[in-house]
Design an enzyme around this catalytic site. Structure first.
Site, PDB file in Angstrom:
ATOM      1  CE  LYS A  21      -3.965   2.058   0.242  1.00  0.00           C
ATOM      2  NZ  LYS A  21      -3.524   2.784  -0.988  1.00  0.00           N
ATOM      3  CD  GLN A  53       3.194   4.689   2.302  1.00  0.00           C
ATOM      4  OE1 GLN A  53       3.741   5.518   1.605  1.00  0.00           O
ATOM      5  NE2 GLN A  53       2.083   4.949   2.971  1.00  0.00           N
ATOM      6  CE  LYS A  67       3.952   7.482   5.546  1.00  0.00           C
ATOM      7  NZ  LYS A  67       3.544   8.293   4.372  1.00  0.00           N
ATOM      8  CE  LYS A  80       4.662   7.409  -2.341  1.00  0.00           C
ATOM      9  NZ  LYS A  80       4.011   7.866  -1.089  1.00  0.00           N
ATOM     10  N   GLY A  86      -2.761   8.232  -4.316  1.00  0.00           N
ATOM     11  CA  GLY A  86      -2.087   9.409  -4.862  1.00  0.00           C
ATOM     12  C   GLY A  86      -0.869   9.811  -4.048  1.00  0.00           C
ATOM     13  CG  ASP A  87       3.315  10.923  -2.896  1.00  0.00           C
ATOM     14  OD1 ASP A  87       3.169  10.724  -1.678  1.00  0.00           O
ATOM     15  OD2 ASP A  87       4.313  11.507  -3.354  1.00  0.00           O
ATOM     16  CB  THR A 144      -2.302  13.541   4.404  1.00  0.00           C
ATOM     17  OG1 THR A 144      -2.669  12.449   3.567  1.00  0.00           O
ATOM     18  CG2 THR A 144      -0.863  13.379   4.844  1.00  0.00           C
ATOM     19  CG  ASN A 153      -4.004  15.991  -0.698  1.00  0.00           C
ATOM     20  OD1 ASN A 153      -3.577  15.484   0.332  1.00  0.00           O
ATOM     21  ND2 ASN A 153      -5.234  15.794  -1.102  1.00  0.00           N
ATOM     22  CB  SER A 161      -5.679   4.745   1.777  1.00  0.00           C
ATOM     23  OG  SER A 161      -5.422   5.795   0.880  1.00  0.00           O
TER      24      SER A 161
HETATM   25  P1  NDP Z   1       0.863  17.848  -4.113  1.00  0.00           P
HETATM   26  O1  NDP Z   1       1.387  17.562  -5.468  1.00  0.00           O
HETATM   27  O2  NDP Z   1      -0.606  17.965  -3.917  1.00  0.00           O
HETATM   28  O3  NDP Z   1       1.526  19.188  -3.531  1.00  0.00           O
HETATM   29  C1  NDP Z   1       2.900  19.367  -3.361  1.00  0.00           C
HETATM   30  C2  NDP Z   1       3.104  20.807  -2.958  1.00  0.00           C
HETATM   31  O4  NDP Z   1       4.450  21.017  -2.560  1.00  0.00           O
HETATM   32  C3  NDP Z   1       2.844  21.791  -4.101  1.00  0.00           C
HETATM   33  O5  NDP Z   1       2.267  22.962  -3.573  1.00  0.00           O
HETATM   34  C4  NDP Z   1       4.268  22.070  -4.614  1.00  0.00           C
HETATM   35  O6  NDP Z   1       4.370  23.317  -5.271  1.00  0.00           O
HETATM   36  C5  NDP Z   1       4.986  22.104  -3.290  1.00  0.00           C
HETATM   37  N1  NDP Z   1       6.438  21.941  -3.374  1.00  0.00           N
HETATM   38  C6  NDP Z   1       7.171  20.996  -3.998  1.00  0.00           C
HETATM   39  N2  NDP Z   1       8.471  21.176  -3.761  1.00  0.00           N
HETATM   40  C7  NDP Z   1       8.575  22.274  -2.978  1.00  0.00           C
HETATM   41  C8  NDP Z   1       9.640  22.982  -2.367  1.00  0.00           C
HETATM   42  N3  NDP Z   1      10.892  22.596  -2.543  1.00  0.00           N
HETATM   43  N4  NDP Z   1       9.351  24.051  -1.577  1.00  0.00           N
HETATM   44  C9  NDP Z   1       8.086  24.443  -1.398  1.00  0.00           C
HETATM   45  N5  NDP Z   1       7.037  23.818  -1.938  1.00  0.00           N
HETATM   46  C10 NDP Z   1       7.281  22.759  -2.720  1.00  0.00           C
HETATM   47  O7  NDP Z   1       1.467  16.714  -3.171  1.00  0.00           O
HETATM   48  P2  NDP Z   1       0.982  16.257  -1.731  1.00  0.00           P
HETATM   49  O8  NDP Z   1       0.495  17.415  -0.965  1.00  0.00           O
HETATM   50  O9  NDP Z   1       0.112  15.074  -1.897  1.00  0.00           O
HETATM   51  O10 NDP Z   1       2.366  15.737  -1.115  1.00  0.00           O
HETATM   52  C11 NDP Z   1       3.226  16.564  -0.337  1.00  0.00           C
HETATM   53  C12 NDP Z   1       4.101  15.678   0.532  1.00  0.00           C
HETATM   54  O11 NDP Z   1       3.290  14.908   1.406  1.00  0.00           O
HETATM   55  C13 NDP Z   1       4.966  14.657  -0.219  1.00  0.00           C
HETATM   56  O12 NDP Z   1       6.166  14.476   0.490  1.00  0.00           O
HETATM   57  C14 NDP Z   1       4.137  13.378  -0.128  1.00  0.00           C
HETATM   58  O13 NDP Z   1       4.924  12.223  -0.282  1.00  0.00           O
HETATM   59  C15 NDP Z   1       3.598  13.514   1.275  1.00  0.00           C
HETATM   60  N6  NDP Z   1       2.402  12.737   1.610  1.00  0.00           N
HETATM   61  C16 NDP Z   1       1.290  12.793   0.821  1.00  0.00           C
HETATM   62  C17 NDP Z   1       0.168  12.070   1.188  1.00  0.00           C
HETATM   63  C18 NDP Z   1      -1.105  12.147   0.405  1.00  0.00           C
HETATM   64  O14 NDP Z   1      -2.076  11.507   0.821  1.00  0.00           O
HETATM   65  N7  NDP Z   1      -1.196  12.907  -0.674  1.00  0.00           N
HETATM   66  C19 NDP Z   1       0.161  11.199   2.366  1.00  0.00           C
HETATM   67  C20 NDP Z   1       1.360  11.266   3.162  1.00  0.00           C
HETATM   68  C21 NDP Z   1       2.445  11.997   2.760  1.00  0.00           C
HETATM   69  P3  NDP Z   1       3.909  23.483  -6.806  1.00  0.00           P
HETATM   70  O15 NDP Z   1       2.433  23.228  -6.822  1.00  0.00           O
HETATM   71  O16 NDP Z   1       4.247  24.899  -7.101  1.00  0.00           O
HETATM   72  O17 NDP Z   1       4.690  22.469  -7.569  1.00  0.00           O
HETATM   73  O1  2IT Z   2       2.924   8.802   1.536  1.00  0.00           O
HETATM   74  C1  2IT Z   2       1.774   8.364   1.736  1.00  0.00           C
HETATM   75  O2  2IT Z   2       1.433   7.843   2.808  1.00  0.00           O
HETATM   76  C2  2IT Z   2       0.801   8.496   0.656  1.00  0.00           C
HETATM   77  N1  2IT Z   2       1.106   9.072  -0.388  1.00  0.00           N
HETATM   78  C3  2IT Z   2      -0.579   7.899   0.784  1.00  0.00           C
HETATM   79  C4  2IT Z   2      -0.556   6.427   0.534  1.00  0.00           C
HETATM   80  C5  2IT Z   2      -1.894   5.753   0.452  1.00  0.00           C
HETATM   81  O3  2IT Z   2      -1.888   4.589   0.050  1.00  0.00           O
HETATM   82  O4  2IT Z   2      -2.924   6.345   0.758  1.00  0.00           O
END
Ligand code: NDP
Ligand code: 2IT
Length: 430
Positions: free
Chosen positions: A76, A97, A100, A112, A151-152, A195, A226, A363
């Site tokens: 997952k 992961q 986690k 992943k 997603g990610d 998240t 996100n 999820s």
């Molecule tokens: P998104 O694609 O929705 O958003 C990423 C955001 O981070 C965007 O606003 C992007 O800017 C910004 N960004 C990227 N690099 C930089 C940087 N160097 N400095 C400042 N801002 C930056 O991704 P998520 O929100 O889903 O993911 C963010 C993090 O959270 C990742 O590490 C991901 O692995 C982790 N995560 C996500 C989960 C999920 O359910 N989605 C669950 C657990 C962890 P721009 O839009 O301008 O590119």
């Molecule tokens: O980093 C993470 O935990 C995620 N991108 C979400 C993984 C998931 O299967 O919901």
């Protein structure tokens, strides 16, 4: 482990360093070779993705799925579309992961996937064709009891919907093989928020434990996607003042407190940019520099952007400016040196393996709703999410106390996660 996989190596080094006190007490674990066995993924699938752009030209990208460890449950973990994606990044994310997912207490293994495809500047039709092409190969390795991606970075409900459609076209199955789906396509209510909301819930439990409260605190958030946007939303709902947020291009600051509903509408729902906010609120300041966020004063910093977004000097500045609480919505947002600096300070710091586990937990709830054909209400999902984040906090806090380092939640999270995975691996002879 190859020295050419720096992010993976970094993730492994962090774990191995922090579980040392546990290994010192258990020479038989070291003897059994399980630390080495745990570092090798079950399989890394790498494939060619060919797709047609809007000019009828065939484009090519590389697709990945790392199925790292399924000792606790089906693989997952999310799918990331970003030009920086490579095998090292896929392996570090899949490896993290595992621990986690173990910490959630739910039956999930670690995996992943992703691609070096860059969704930026692509039309919706191009994104759809890419998702479909990616799923042609990926579909061979998925199953509700085998591997369930989500997603990610760069992959949200829209992309998951496109991938789901292709999976159905190829297999005819409606079997909950992806999570983070749009609501009308079998998704779970509150999965997009999970998240970011979970991050604030666990921070609330931790702060409460130390007789502190989120209310009235000044908060900075890196990343406006996100995770970052929903973290900012929940922080504001809990009475905090969110004074800044960043994305890859810059930093937006509002000392009065950001109008989060407006920002969310502009920069998240309508595909605008955080800089557009200043046209509505001219008193706010925008800097075309994503590092500016670490130069600001705050009580709470939420890292929600990407791996290694902050180095030692960024973290030193935050600490010098009085930041007292840090929590990670992103995976491995601090370099190991930056993390050491935070651990050496007296602040309260929640690492991503524990703090961003709310997304994958919801999820799992989505999988449960899909397999029982019974959707849940928002308040039920939210209640489960809160309970899971509370349990995770209790687990990492108890473990940290057992090792006489009550504020070291990196140690607490890594030892607690590691123990659970090791138990399952030994029971099954992996
Ligand atoms: P998104 O694609 O929705 O958003 C990423 C955001 O981070 C965007 O606003 C992007 O800017 C910004 N960004 C990227 N690099 C930089 C940087 N160097 N400095 C400042 N801002 C930056 O991704 P998520 O929100 O889903 O993911 C963010 C993090 O959270 C990742 O590490 C991901 O692995 C982790 N995560 C996500 C989960 C999920 O359910 N989605 C669950 C657990 C962890 P721009 O839009 O301008 O590119
Ligand atoms: O980093 C993470 O935990 C995620 N991108 C979400 C993984 C998931 O299967 O919901």
């Amino acid at each position: 482990m190859s020295k050419y996989e720096p992010e993976f190596q970094q993730a492994v080094e962090e774990i191995e360093k922090s579980i040392q006190p546990y290994l010192d007490q258990h020479p038989e674990i070291v003897e059994s070779g399980i630390v080495e066995r745990l570092k090798v993924p079950d399989r890394s699938i790498i494939f060619k993705v060919t797709w047609m752009d809007d000019n009828n030209k065939l484009q090519v990208n590389t697709g990945y799925r790392v199925q790292f460890n399924n000792s606790i449950g089906p693989y997952k973990g999310g799918i990331r579309f970003h030009p920086t994606v490579n095998l090292s990044i896929m392996k570090f994310l899949a490896y993290e992961q595992i621990f986690k997912n173990a910490l959630t207490g739910l039956p999930m293994g670690g995996g992943k996937g992703g691609s070096d495809f860059d969704p930026k500047g692509k039309s919706v039709a191009e994104i759809m064709r890419f998702c479909q092409a990616y799923m042609i190969e990926l579909s061979k390795y998925l199953g509700p009891n085998m591997d369930v991606p989500a997603g990610d970075i760069g992959v949200g409900q829209r992309e998951v919907g496109f991938m789901l459609g292709q999976y159905k076209r190829l297999t005819g199955l409606s079997n909950g093989v992806l999570t983070g789906k749009p609501l009308s396509s079998g998704g779970s209510i509150l999965r997009p928020e999970a998240t970011g909301y979970g991050l604030l819930y666990i921070l609330e439990y931790a702060m409460d434990d130390f007789n502190e409260s989120i209310s009235e605190k000044e908060v900075l958030v890196s990343g406006a996607g996100n995770v970052g946007m929903h973290a900012a939303e929940k922080a504001a709902q809990l009475g905090a003042k969110v004074v800044g947020i960043s994305n890859v291009s810059g930093t937006l600051l509002d000392e009065v407190g950001l109008d989060i509903p407006l920002l969310k509408k502009i920069a998240y729902e309508e595909d605008g940019d955080i800089s557009d906010y200043v046209t509505v609120y001219p008193h706010a300041k925008y800097y075309p520099d994503n590092k500016q966020i670490y130069q600001q004063k705050c009580d709470i910093f939420l890292f929600c952007a990407t791996q290694n977004e902050a180095d030692e000097s960024d973290v030193r500045t935050l600490l010098d400016n009085g930041c007292q609480f840090m929590a990670e919505g992103a995976n491995m947002p601090l370099t190991n040196e930056a993390q050491d600096l935070v651990l050496a300070s007296d602040i309260l710091y929640l690492p991503g393996k524990a703090a961003n586990a709310g997304g994958v937990s919801v999820s799992l709830m989505e999988m449960s709703q899909n397999s029982s054909f019974m959707p849940w209400f928002a308040h039920e999902v939210d209640r489960h999410l809160r309970n899971i984040m509370e349990n995770i906090y209790n687990t990492i806090s108890k473990t940290a106390k057992e090792y006489n380092q009550p504020r070291n939640f990196v140690l607490g999270a890594n030892i607690a996660g590691f123990k659970k995975v090791v138990d399952a691996m030994n029971q099954q002879g992996f």
